[in-house]
Design an enzyme around this catalytic site. Structure first.
Site, PDB file in Angstrom:
ATOM      1  N   ASP A  11      45.558  31.374  34.194  1.00 12.82           N
ATOM      2  CA  ASP A  11      45.225  31.436  35.627  1.00 12.82           C
ATOM      3  C   ASP A  11      46.050  32.588  36.208  1.00 12.82           C
ATOM      4  O   ASP A  11      46.901  33.164  35.526  1.00 12.82           O
ATOM      5  CB  ASP A  11      45.580  30.106  36.307  1.00 12.82           C
ATOM      6  CG  ASP A  11      45.300  30.137  37.813  1.00 12.82           C
ATOM      7  OD1 ASP A  11      44.201  30.565  38.203  1.00 12.82           O
ATOM      8  OD2 ASP A  11      46.178  29.755  38.597  1.00 12.82           O
ATOM      9  N   SER A  12      45.820  32.871  37.491  1.00 17.17           N
ATOM     10  CA  SER A  12      46.627  33.914  38.145  1.00 17.17           C
ATOM     11  C   SER A  12      48.055  33.432  38.406  1.00 17.17           C
ATOM     12  O   SER A  12      48.923  34.237  38.719  1.00 17.17           O
ATOM     13  CB  SER A  12      45.978  34.293  39.469  1.00 17.17           C
ATOM     14  OG  SER A  12      46.012  33.175  40.339  1.00 17.17           O
ATOM     15  N   TYR A  43      43.993  36.608  42.545  1.00 14.85           N
ATOM     16  CA  TYR A  43      42.732  37.010  41.924  1.00 14.85           C
ATOM     17  C   TYR A  43      41.588  36.956  42.947  1.00 14.85           C
ATOM     18  O   TYR A  43      40.634  37.703  42.848  1.00 14.85           O
ATOM     19  CB  TYR A  43      42.392  36.063  40.770  1.00 14.85           C
ATOM     20  CG  TYR A  43      43.013  36.393  39.436  1.00 14.85           C
ATOM     21  CD1 TYR A  43      44.000  37.366  39.284  1.00 14.85           C
ATOM     22  CD2 TYR A  43      42.601  35.701  38.299  1.00 14.85           C
ATOM     23  CE1 TYR A  43      44.557  37.641  38.036  1.00 14.85           C
ATOM     24  CE2 TYR A  43      43.148  35.974  37.046  1.00 14.85           C
ATOM     25  CZ  TYR A  43      44.121  36.937  36.926  1.00 14.85           C
ATOM     26  OH  TYR A  43      44.652  37.192  35.684  1.00 14.85           O
ATOM     27  N   GLY A  44      41.724  36.038  43.885  1.00 19.32           N
ATOM     28  CA  GLY A  44      40.634  35.804  44.841  1.00 19.32           C
ATOM     29  C   GLY A  44      40.364  36.938  45.804  1.00 19.32           C
ATOM     30  O   GLY A  44      39.460  36.865  46.636  1.00 19.32           O
ATOM     31  N   CYS A  74      40.776  28.987  35.980  1.00 18.04           N
ATOM     32  CA  CYS A  74      40.739  29.736  37.233  1.00 18.04           C
ATOM     33  C   CYS A  74      39.273  29.901  37.614  1.00 18.04           C
ATOM     34  O   CYS A  74      38.482  30.449  36.838  1.00 18.04           O
ATOM     35  CB  CYS A  74      41.390  31.097  37.017  1.00 18.04           C
ATOM     36  SG  CYS A  74      41.147  32.229  38.400  1.00 18.04           S
ATOM     37  N   ASN A  75      38.921  29.410  38.773  1.00 19.56           N
ATOM     38  CA  ASN A  75      37.526  29.498  39.227  1.00 19.56           C
ATOM     39  C   ASN A  75      37.101  30.944  39.437  1.00 19.56           C
ATOM     40  O   ASN A  75      35.975  31.330  39.125  1.00 19.56           O
ATOM     41  CB  ASN A  75      37.366  28.748  40.546  1.00 19.56           C
ATOM     42  CG  ASN A  75      37.568  27.257  40.400  1.00 19.56           C
ATOM     43  OD1 ASN A  75      36.625  26.498  40.355  1.00 19.56           O
ATOM     44  ND2 ASN A  75      38.815  26.811  40.302  1.00 19.56           N
ATOM     45  N   CYS A 184      39.311  25.931  43.655  1.00 15.99           N
ATOM     46  CA  CYS A 184      40.352  26.872  43.224  1.00 15.99           C
ATOM     47  C   CYS A 184      41.447  25.986  42.652  1.00 15.99           C
ATOM     48  O   CYS A 184      41.817  24.980  43.277  1.00 15.99           O
ATOM     49  CB  CYS A 184      40.882  27.681  44.406  1.00 15.99           C
ATOM     50  SG  CYS A 184      42.411  28.580  44.033  1.00 15.99           S
ATOM     51  N   THR A 185      41.937  26.343  41.471  1.00 12.74           N
ATOM     52  CA  THR A 185      42.876  25.432  40.805  1.00 12.74           C
ATOM     53  C   THR A 185      44.226  25.333  41.529  1.00 12.74           C
ATOM     54  O   THR A 185      45.023  24.454  41.215  1.00 12.74           O
ATOM     55  CB  THR A 185      43.090  25.845  39.329  1.00 12.74           C
ATOM     56  OG1 THR A 185      43.398  27.239  39.277  1.00 12.74           O
ATOM     57  CG2 THR A 185      41.854  25.555  38.511  1.00 12.74           C
ATOM     58  N   HIS A 186      44.459  26.213  42.477  1.00 12.73           N
ATOM     59  CA  HIS A 186      45.682  26.081  43.295  1.00 12.73           C
ATOM     60  C   HIS A 186      45.550  24.970  44.351  1.00 12.73           C
ATOM     61  O   HIS A 186      46.558  24.434  44.811  1.00 12.73           O
ATOM     62  CB  HIS A 186      45.975  27.390  44.039  1.00 12.73           C
ATOM     63  CG  HIS A 186      46.618  28.442  43.191  1.00 12.73           C
ATOM     64  ND1 HIS A 186      45.930  29.137  42.225  1.00 12.73           N
ATOM     65  CD2 HIS A 186      47.891  28.921  43.166  1.00 12.73           C
ATOM     66  CE1 HIS A 186      46.757  29.997  41.654  1.00 12.73           C
ATOM     67  NE2 HIS A 186      47.948  29.888  42.206  1.00 12.73           N
TER      68      HIS A 186
HETATM   69  N1  DGL Z   1      43.553  29.617  40.906  1.00 16.49           N
HETATM   70  C1  DGL Z   1      42.537  30.595  40.934  1.00 16.49           C
HETATM   71  C2  DGL Z   1      41.165  29.992  41.117  1.00 16.49           C
HETATM   72  O1  DGL Z   1      40.932  28.888  40.657  1.00 16.49           O
HETATM   73  C3  DGL Z   1      42.728  31.862  41.719  1.00 16.49           C
HETATM   74  C4  DGL Z   1      43.850  32.000  42.673  1.00 16.49           C
HETATM   75  C5  DGL Z   1      44.085  33.435  43.135  1.00 16.49           C
HETATM   76  O2  DGL Z   1      43.431  33.870  44.092  1.00 16.49           O
HETATM   77  O3  DGL Z   1      44.894  34.103  42.487  1.00 16.49           O
HETATM   78  O4  DGL Z   1      40.282  30.591  41.680  1.00 16.49           O
END
Ligand code: DGL
Length: 266
Positions: A11-12, A43-44, A74-75, A184-186
């Site tokens: 993931d990021s 990443y988003g 990571c989505n 988003c996994t966060h």
């Molecule tokens: N956790 C990531 C996701 O599921 C991305 C988070 C980010 O923007 O870095 O999309």
């Protein structure tokens, strides 16, 4: 023996740990490598070329480490980089969104909300993937750009966080959704704040569906590790190892500080 090889999860940042901790509970005897690309987050907000480049660097790193499969926890990277890379390397790849869409489409609900990063939302991956299996379900997508930074900077309990979360819940409420996917996994790190505002049974964390699917699929392909001993785990990040260890705590208590490994990047 392929079964004894490691599972690579990335993931990021700390978000993918929401998936990792479930994999570890479900399959404690597997060996794992986790990579958090903190240097390139969020990443988003990145371009397609950047996300594909980051993913390729991580794929090559995992392949050098001789993994048996790669988990895109990571989505955003699943939405943007999976299609470009899925057939490029001779390795099994699990993308979170595409792996969960079928199960989500079977839920008996009419109106599904999705909170995710701007890139995931603009790709309409949730809407499109669910539509493949269920043409009736209405999907309402909303980007929450500040949420990843809140989680990575360990600001979950700040009073400004409640206002920020409430702002997006109020907007989503206008669509009158039956359930909302944390796409988003966060975002599961914010679950307590979300639930305090809008109740416990509204939010769906796809990491539960995802980890079960991975176990099922590894078993189907005779790729499960059959050892009865506890497996190994290694953590790598491209920046800020100490910050990662602190922010990770809510989902996974790391025994050691992760190792720094950087790629040239784009
Ligand atoms: N956790 C990531 C996701 O599921 C991305 C988070 C980010 O923007 O870095 O999309």
């Amino acid at each position: 023996m392929i079964n004894n090889k490691k599972i690579g999860v990335y993931d990021s940042g700390v978000g993918g740990l929401t998936v990792y901790e479930k994999l570890k509970k479900l399959m404690p005897n597997e060996n794992y490598i986790y990579y958090g690309d903190l240097k390139n987050q969020p990443y988003g907000e990145k371009t397609k070329d950047q996300l594909i480049q980051y993913a390729e660097d991580i794929f090559k790193f995992f392949i050098e480490k001789d993994v048996k499969c790669i988990v895109m926890a990571c989505n955003t990277t699943s939405a943007i980089a999976y299609e470009a890379l899925k057939d490029k390397y001779d390795i099994k790849v699990y993308p979170i969104v595409q792996s969960c869409a079928n199960v989500l489409s079977l839920l008996e609900i009419e109106r599904l909300g999705v909170f995710a990063t701007p890139v995931t939302i603009n790709s309409h991956i949730y809407k499109n993937e669910i539509y493949k299996y269920n043409k009736e379900m209405q999907v309402f997508e909303l980007a929450c750009p500040e949420w990843v930074k809140i989680v990575e900077s360990n600001m979950i309990n700040a009073s400004s966080t409640i206002d920020c979360v409430k702002k997006y819940l109020d907007t989503m409420k206008q669509n009158n959704p039956d359930k909302i996917v944390l796409g988003c996994t966060h975002y599961p790190y914010l679950r307590r704040v979300l639930v305090n505002i809008w109740g416990d049974d509204v939010f769906i964390d796809p990491s539960i569906i995802f980890s079960n699917y991975i176990k099922y699929d590894l078993e189907k392909h005779n790729m499960l590790n059959l050892s009865e001993n506890e497996g190994t785990e290694e953590f790598f990040v491209s920046a800020n190892p100490n910050e990662f260890k602190i922010a990770a705590k809510m989902f996974y208590e790391l025994k050691n500080t992760p190792t720094l490994v950087e790629f040239a990047g784009v």
